[in-house]
Motif scaffolding. Sequence first.
Motif, PDB file in Angstrom:
ATOM      1  N   GLY A 104       0.826  -1.204   0.000  1.00 48.82           N
ATOM      2  CA  GLY A 104       0.000   0.000   0.000  1.00 48.82           C
ATOM      3  C   GLY A 104       0.858   1.252   0.000  1.00 48.82           C
ATOM      4  N   ALA A 105       1.895   1.240   0.823  1.00 47.60           N
ATOM      5  CA  ALA A 105       2.758   2.418   0.912  1.00 47.60           C
ATOM      6  C   ALA A 105       3.385   2.724  -0.450  1.00 47.60           C
ATOM      7  CB  ALA A 105       3.853   2.178   1.947  1.00 47.60           C
ATOM      8  N   PHE A 137      -3.836   7.652   7.407  1.00 45.74           N
ATOM      9  CA  PHE A 137      -2.715   6.715   7.334  1.00 45.74           C
ATOM     10  C   PHE A 137      -2.528   6.284   5.883  1.00 45.74           C
ATOM     11  CE2 PHE A 137      -0.620   2.561   7.493  1.00 45.74           C
ATOM     12  CZ  PHE A 137       0.475   2.893   8.272  1.00 45.74           C
ATOM     13  N   HIS A 138      -1.294   6.461   5.384  1.00 42.47           N
ATOM     14  CA  HIS A 138      -1.046   6.110   3.985  1.00 42.47           C
ATOM     15  C   HIS A 138       0.173   5.214   3.795  1.00 42.47           C
ATOM     16  CE1 HIS A 138      -4.274   8.746   2.790  1.00 42.47           C
ATOM     17  NE2 HIS A 138      -3.736   9.745   3.452  1.00 42.47           N
ATOM     18  N   GLU A 189      -8.480   8.768   2.518  1.00 42.61           N
ATOM     19  CA  GLU A 189      -9.072   7.439   2.648  1.00 42.61           C
ATOM     20  C   GLU A 189     -10.590   7.667   2.723  1.00 42.61           C
ATOM     21  OE1 GLU A 189      -7.049   5.264   6.199  1.00 42.61           O
ATOM     22  OE2 GLU A 189      -6.455   7.344   6.303  1.00 42.61           O
ATOM     23  N   ASP A 222      -7.116   6.786  -1.401  1.00 43.83           N
ATOM     24  CA  ASP A 222      -6.340   5.654  -0.889  1.00 43.83           C
ATOM     25  C   ASP A 222      -7.345   4.581  -0.474  1.00 43.83           C
ATOM     26  OD1 ASP A 222      -5.039   3.798   0.661  1.00 43.83           O
ATOM     27  OD2 ASP A 222      -3.883   5.254   1.815  1.00 43.83           O
ATOM     28  N   GLN A 225      -7.192  -0.047   2.141  1.00 44.06           N
ATOM     29  CA  GLN A 225      -7.960  -0.837   3.106  1.00 44.06           C
ATOM     30  C   GLN A 225      -9.415  -1.017   2.687  1.00 44.06           C
ATOM     31  OE1 GLN A 225      -8.603  -1.028   7.950  1.00 44.06           O
ATOM     32  NE2 GLN A 225      -6.804  -0.102   7.110  1.00 44.06           N
ATOM     33  N   LYS A 251      -3.491  -4.504  -0.016  1.00 44.33           N
ATOM     34  CA  LYS A 251      -4.029  -5.461   0.950  1.00 44.33           C
ATOM     35  C   LYS A 251      -4.715  -6.690   0.333  1.00 44.33           C
ATOM     36  CE  LYS A 251      -4.442  -2.526   5.059  1.00 44.33           C
ATOM     37  NZ  LYS A 251      -3.605  -3.252   6.015  1.00 44.33           N
TER      38      LYS A 251
END
Length: 400
Positions: A104-105, A137-138, A189, A222, A225, A251
């Motif tokens: 993901g990052a 969060f990314h 997100e 993003d 998730q 993910k």
Amino acid sequence: MTQYTRATFDQVLIQNYTPADFIPVRGKGSTVWDQDGKDYIDFTSGVAVNSLGHCPDEVVEVLKRQGETLWHSSNWFTSEPALELASKLIELTFAERVMFANSGAEANEAALKLARRYAVDHFGYQKSKIISFKQSFHGRTLFTVSVGGQPKYSDGFGPKPADIVHVPFNDLDAVKAVIDDHTCAVIIEPIQGESGVLPATQAFLQGLRQLCDQYQALLIFDEVQTGIGRSGEFFAYMHYGVVPDILTSAKALANGFPISAMLTSDKISKSFSPGVHGTTFGGNPLACAVAVKVVDIISQPHFLQQVQQRSKQLIEALEKINQKAKLFTTVRGLGLLIGAELAAEYQDKAAELRNKANQFGVMLLVAGPNVLRFAPSLNISNEEFALGIQRFEQMVDSLA
Ligand SMILES: Cc1ncc(COP(=O)(O)O)c(C=O)c1O
């Protein structure tokens, strides 16, 4: 033979994690067994990753087949699985172009670099501001922790990439106050996952879309998730009817085999001309073949309908348990990404409750110190679901 135990972790691994006190050794469906043979119902899916459960037969078959065919060829050669996966993702979404990476990052790193490069190509170096959200969060690269809205992850590593602004989530006025012609991207997100399972409002995402259009900034979703069926739609943007310029996925894309993807339009993709960005492993045939199977299964409309039904059952079950226990103030989320916010009496106790749940044979996640996060596999069986809820209830009863 050496017997490895949880204590070995403290001796040989860098201590940047604090894993549970048991070691899972096997998984099938939504059940996991530890070294002692104790079984657990998995309501974590490896943090929204094993969306088809552990070792799903159809996916294992593809993994084996591709494993005996071609694993890796480097990006000096393309591969049939990569072409098939990209074609499917394009067919299923707004996107016209896809780039693969491994996490993901890395997908977010690519998205942020693409947004910056696109701005340089079309408007000049002054258009570099990135707007992001507090608590977001990314990922954990230096660029993605700096863009993420949690100083605990970004501080202490020396100078950060410049021109990144953080504003409160779901607050359009705060965005209006900072967005301008120098803004190259807004990244969000659609449901903040790690920081508490907080869904964006429809009006907020629509407002961001309008502001990005007005200031010629790119809107990045993003969906690391929230994507691949987790929200009950194939991607969460489909719930909202707000289409981003760039979308990142990871993910669950290959049910735990590492792969990520960045999706965008043909026009924007042109800023990644040959040599501008790359990765050794990204888009390797093995990961892509597995992902093709996962995407084929999860994108079926009837599969996504079942996710939505299960979501209702999960919310109802948690609310029922809560009627007597008064453990939560709210239960929120979309699809099978559900957060239960702890009542005042249980402040900062999310990790403690998660550990206790393990003792009762059910695996849970936390999302910050005050939210229990439930992210079961999207195809969890009725029996496993009922057993997991029963065990969770037993844990809650034990608190009384
Ligand atoms: C929304 C979001 N973006 C990015 C990441 C980072 O993904 P990875 O750990 O695969 O780098 C995560 C991981 O939890 C995430 O939830």
